[in-house]
Enzyme design. Sequence first.
Site, mmCIF file in Angstrom:
data_model
loop_
_atom_site.group_PDB
_atom_site.id
_atom_site.type_symbol
_atom_site.label_atom_id
_atom_site.label_comp_id
_atom_site.label_asym_id
_atom_site.label_seq_id
_atom_site.Cartn_x
_atom_site.Cartn_y
_atom_site.Cartn_z
ATOM 1 N N HIS A 121 0.823 -1.212 0.000
ATOM 2 C CA HIS A 121 0.000 0.000 0.000
ATOM 3 C C HIS A 121 0.856 1.262 0.000
ATOM 4 C CE1 HIS A 121 0.866 0.601 4.314
ATOM 5 N NE2 HIS A 121 0.767 -0.721 4.392
ATOM 6 N N ASP A 122 0.393 2.248 -0.744
ATOM 7 C CA ASP A 122 0.978 3.595 -0.782
ATOM 8 C C ASP A 122 2.366 3.650 -1.401
ATOM 9 O OD1 ASP A 122 -1.226 4.976 0.811
ATOM 10 O OD2 ASP A 122 -0.565 3.467 2.254
ATOM 11 N N GLY A 139 5.116 -0.982 2.781
ATOM 12 C CA GLY A 139 4.276 0.180 2.545
ATOM 13 C C GLY A 139 5.055 1.473 2.432
#
Length: 258
Positions: A121-122, A139
């Site tokens: 994520h991200d 992340g």
Amino acid sequence: MAIIHPSAVVHPGAELDENVEIGPFCVIGARVRIGAGSVVGPHCIIDGVTRIGRNNRFHGSSHIGCAPQDKKYRDEPTELVIGDGNTVFQFVTISTGTTQDGGLTCLGDDNWIMAYVHIAHDCMVGDHTILANNTTLAGHVHVGDWVFLGGFTTVHQFCRIGPHAMTAFTAAVTQDVPPYITAAGNRAAPAGINSEGLRRRGFDAGQISEIKRAYKLLYRQGLSYEEARAQITARAAERPELQPFVDFFPQASRGLIR
């Protein structure tokens, strides 16, 4: 008109542009958009709020737009954006973003994402990168353009890898990797510059020499980080190939690999 295999499950809300091909036993979610000319191989799942550009190729059993592996995630409508011309091999997983960051995971254009890679994520991955087999990005990792990450590379959350950098096989990256640098080992340490990659991309001998000089300022001449940064910044006014260092230094929040 999209070509959809009879065994695939495509939600009526999904948007598929012309000439998209969806292979056997795929699942395409309601909030997915796939650009023209893209091909989704067998057993792939594309879900979440996921926007995919043109002429991408997803090989079998990838899971794209999966929920973040973050216990704080509460099913918020965060996004994954993928550009054009990417090749994604078998069993790759790419998560959407989280609200703790910008709510967005991004993969740019013309990337080569090999089997079993995980992009968490991200993460922000630029253009023209190669992520070799089993590379894992935690992340919030940022990867610049033209980066090559060797097989089984692992990257700690919030790390940045500058453009044209490279990691060796099984590198464990826990701090930021400056542009052009080769990182190797566990924990990853600087091991010269990515000179062969630079030659392949058209850098001439003079430019490579300047980049080597910057590397020596950072790692071989006993200077403090502030001293080396000041000298590289001053030299970049005359040598534009050093500008990526200047751009990178303010963003290197985890400290440079040493």
